[in-house]
Scaffold this active site. Sequence first.
Site, PDB file in Angstrom:
ATOM      1  N   ARG A  76     -36.578 -40.003 -29.279  1.00  0.00           N
ATOM      2  CA  ARG A  76     -35.509 -40.548 -28.448  1.00  0.00           C
ATOM      3  C   ARG A  76     -34.241 -39.695 -28.564  1.00  0.00           C
ATOM      4  O   ARG A  76     -33.525 -39.499 -27.573  1.00  0.00           O
ATOM      5  CB  ARG A  76     -35.229 -42.000 -28.835  1.00  0.00           C
ATOM      6  N   ASP A 135     -44.026 -51.663 -27.604  1.00  0.00           N
ATOM      7  CA  ASP A 135     -45.425 -51.792 -27.189  1.00  0.00           C
ATOM      8  C   ASP A 135     -46.030 -52.975 -27.931  1.00  0.00           C
ATOM      9  O   ASP A 135     -46.250 -52.907 -29.139  1.00  0.00           O
ATOM     10  CB  ASP A 135     -46.180 -50.490 -27.521  1.00  0.00           C
ATOM     11  N   PRO A 188     -30.332 -43.405 -18.695  1.00  0.00           N
ATOM     12  CA  PRO A 188     -30.771 -44.615 -18.008  1.00  0.00           C
ATOM     13  C   PRO A 188     -30.592 -45.844 -18.894  1.00  0.00           C
ATOM     14  O   PRO A 188     -30.610 -45.751 -20.116  1.00  0.00           O
ATOM     15  CB  PRO A 188     -32.256 -44.353 -17.734  1.00  0.00           C
ATOM     16  N   HIS A 207     -32.251 -38.138 -25.429  1.00  0.00           N
ATOM     17  CA  HIS A 207     -30.819 -38.399 -25.196  1.00  0.00           C
ATOM     18  C   HIS A 207     -29.972 -37.135 -25.326  1.00  0.00           C
ATOM     19  O   HIS A 207     -28.874 -37.071 -24.789  1.00  0.00           O
ATOM     20  CB  HIS A 207     -30.315 -39.501 -26.129  1.00  0.00           C
ATOM     21  N   ASP A 208     -30.492 -36.135 -26.025  1.00  0.00           N
ATOM     22  CA  ASP A 208     -29.828 -34.833 -26.030  1.00  0.00           C
ATOM     23  C   ASP A 208     -30.031 -34.128 -24.683  1.00  0.00           C
ATOM     24  O   ASP A 208     -29.077 -33.735 -24.011  1.00  0.00           O
ATOM     25  CB  ASP A 208     -30.377 -33.973 -27.177  1.00  0.00           C
ATOM     26  N   ASN A 218     -26.191 -45.020 -26.965  1.00  0.00           N
ATOM     27  CA  ASN A 218     -26.470 -44.526 -28.320  1.00  0.00           C
ATOM     28  C   ASN A 218     -25.849 -45.387 -29.418  1.00  0.00           C
ATOM     29  O   ASN A 218     -26.384 -45.463 -30.530  1.00  0.00           O
ATOM     30  CB  ASN A 218     -25.927 -43.094 -28.480  1.00  0.00           C
ATOM     31  N   ASP A 257     -29.152 -29.155 -26.174  1.00  0.00           N
ATOM     32  CA  ASP A 257     -28.235 -28.276 -26.904  1.00  0.00           C
ATOM     33  C   ASP A 257     -27.716 -28.920 -28.178  1.00  0.00           C
ATOM     34  O   ASP A 257     -26.713 -28.477 -28.736  1.00  0.00           O
ATOM     35  CB  ASP A 257     -27.059 -27.888 -25.994  1.00  0.00           C
ATOM     36  N   HIS A 271     -42.387 -45.208 -24.749  1.00  0.00           N
ATOM     37  CA  HIS A 271     -42.204 -46.582 -25.234  1.00  0.00           C
ATOM     38  C   HIS A 271     -43.526 -47.167 -25.733  1.00  0.00           C
ATOM     39  O   HIS A 271     -43.654 -48.363 -25.884  1.00  0.00           O
ATOM     40  CB  HIS A 271     -41.575 -47.460 -24.152  1.00  0.00           C
ATOM     41  N   ASP A 308     -50.359 -43.988 -27.862  1.00  0.00           N
ATOM     42  CA  ASP A 308     -51.564 -44.116 -27.035  1.00  0.00           C
ATOM     43  C   ASP A 308     -51.147 -44.558 -25.633  1.00  0.00           C
ATOM     44  O   ASP A 308     -49.958 -44.539 -25.318  1.00  0.00           O
ATOM     45  CB  ASP A 308     -52.536 -45.118 -27.681  1.00  0.00           C
ATOM     46  N   GLY A 339     -28.195 -30.800 -21.071  1.00  0.00           N
ATOM     47  CA  GLY A 339     -29.348 -30.039 -21.533  1.00  0.00           C
ATOM     48  C   GLY A 339     -29.591 -30.179 -23.030  1.00  0.00           C
ATOM     49  O   GLY A 339     -28.830 -30.826 -23.756  1.00  0.00           O
ATOM     50  N   SER A 389     -26.101 -31.526 -28.539  1.00  0.00           N
ATOM     51  CA  SER A 389     -24.775 -32.146 -28.378  1.00  0.00           C
ATOM     52  C   SER A 389     -24.751 -33.541 -28.998  1.00  0.00           C
ATOM     53  O   SER A 389     -23.722 -33.975 -29.522  1.00  0.00           O
ATOM     54  CB  SER A 389     -24.378 -32.203 -26.898  1.00  0.00           C
ATOM     55  N   THR A 403     -50.092 -51.911 -29.384  1.00  0.00           N
ATOM     56  CA  THR A 403     -50.222 -50.970 -30.508  1.00  0.00           C
ATOM     57  C   THR A 403     -48.830 -50.407 -30.820  1.00  0.00           C
ATOM     58  O   THR A 403     -48.471 -49.313 -30.365  1.00  0.00           O
ATOM     59  CB  THR A 403     -51.182 -49.808 -30.162  1.00  0.00           C
TER      60      THR A 403
END
Length: 323
Positions: free
Chosen positions: A38, A222, A139, A42-43, A70, A50, A170, A230, A48, A52, A225
């Site tokens: 994640r 999930d 998002p 989120h980076d 975040n 990087d 997810h 998977d 891009g 950040s 599982t």
Amino acid sequence: QLSPFFYSSTCPNVTNIIREVLQNAFLSDIRIGASLIRLHFHDCFVNGCDASILLDNTTTIDSEKFAAPNNNSARGFEVVDDMKAAVERACPGVVSCADILTIAAEESVALSGGPAWTNLLGRRDSRTANRTLANENLPGPNNSLERLKDRFRNVGLNDNFDLVALSGAHTFGRAQCRTFSDRLFNFNNTGNPDPTLNTTLLQQLRQLCPQGGNGSVLTNLDVTTPDLFDNKYFFNLQISKGLLQSDQELFSTPGADTTAIVNVFSSNQAAFFKSFVISMIRMGNLKPLTGNQGEIRSNCRRVNGNSNIETRSSSEGDLISSF
Ligand code: HEM
Ligand SMILES: [Ca+2]
Ligand SMILES: [Ca+2]
């Protein structure tokens, strides 16, 4: 620009070093792989890939860690520090924090039962962060499918295969009650729960996340599982057991082109794995800094060269700048 051989002569063991730190972290935290992939996502969605997202707050850096998606949510930073420290011991000043996040993401998937793939490397680290862009680009769990599609197109990914395949991450990890509680009691001010949420799961989630309760309580993304990488995430969507609104919409939005993709991935895990790898590589290629752009940070939490600004009080800073 990026290459699988980027560190072949300068740090040939980088992947093994990162894997070892990850395996160690896994022993006490089964969730860490999910948290690390994640971070890479989120980076990459904010200017891009990087690194950040790894920068801490300073007088000049508005850390992305405090952007809404975040804040009190992104985790795993200490493990990234451990990876960086281990890599620095073997190959000082060579491997970027952005590449460490990329490798950690792939290794996390592989260690959790998912596919392994060849990482493309050679990213460099930013000297800036952009909290505003983190708030705008990432998002949210209550976004409509149209909004989700916009956010993916906006960064240069496609709004069907990349969106559905990458949402398949997810398949592991956790989410807090506050990220799906809108679905449980009064969905879109209807006075009723989200009709696309399975009623058995609804009852369980209402127990776990009562109205006015603690919004930071965790549950599995999930339900089938929880820790295995998977394709059960897609099966869950077919039986109305997606946890987040943004998950379930991929399948349940009438007429959406994403429904058929969910069905393919649910019936064919190999097809999901293949698409997931392609989309992860595409995401990892978003606007990398290369060549002499950016820098190789020596500490992933701060840019090079002014490492003690944030530990100085403002009056000390004034004193120093007056000399
Ligand atoms: C499509 C839009 C997406 C939305 C709206 C979304 C939203 C969320 C939310 C709300 C959480 C729970 C955070 C919390 O409760 O603290 C979460 C967790 C997670 N997300 Fe996403 N996500 C999306 C796409 C992705 C993508 C593309 C990836 C990776 C490729 C990803 C990987 C994960 C993982 C692994 C977790 C669990 C993290 C952990 O347990 O620490 N997500 N996501
Ligand atoms: Ca970034
Ligand atoms: Ca799973």
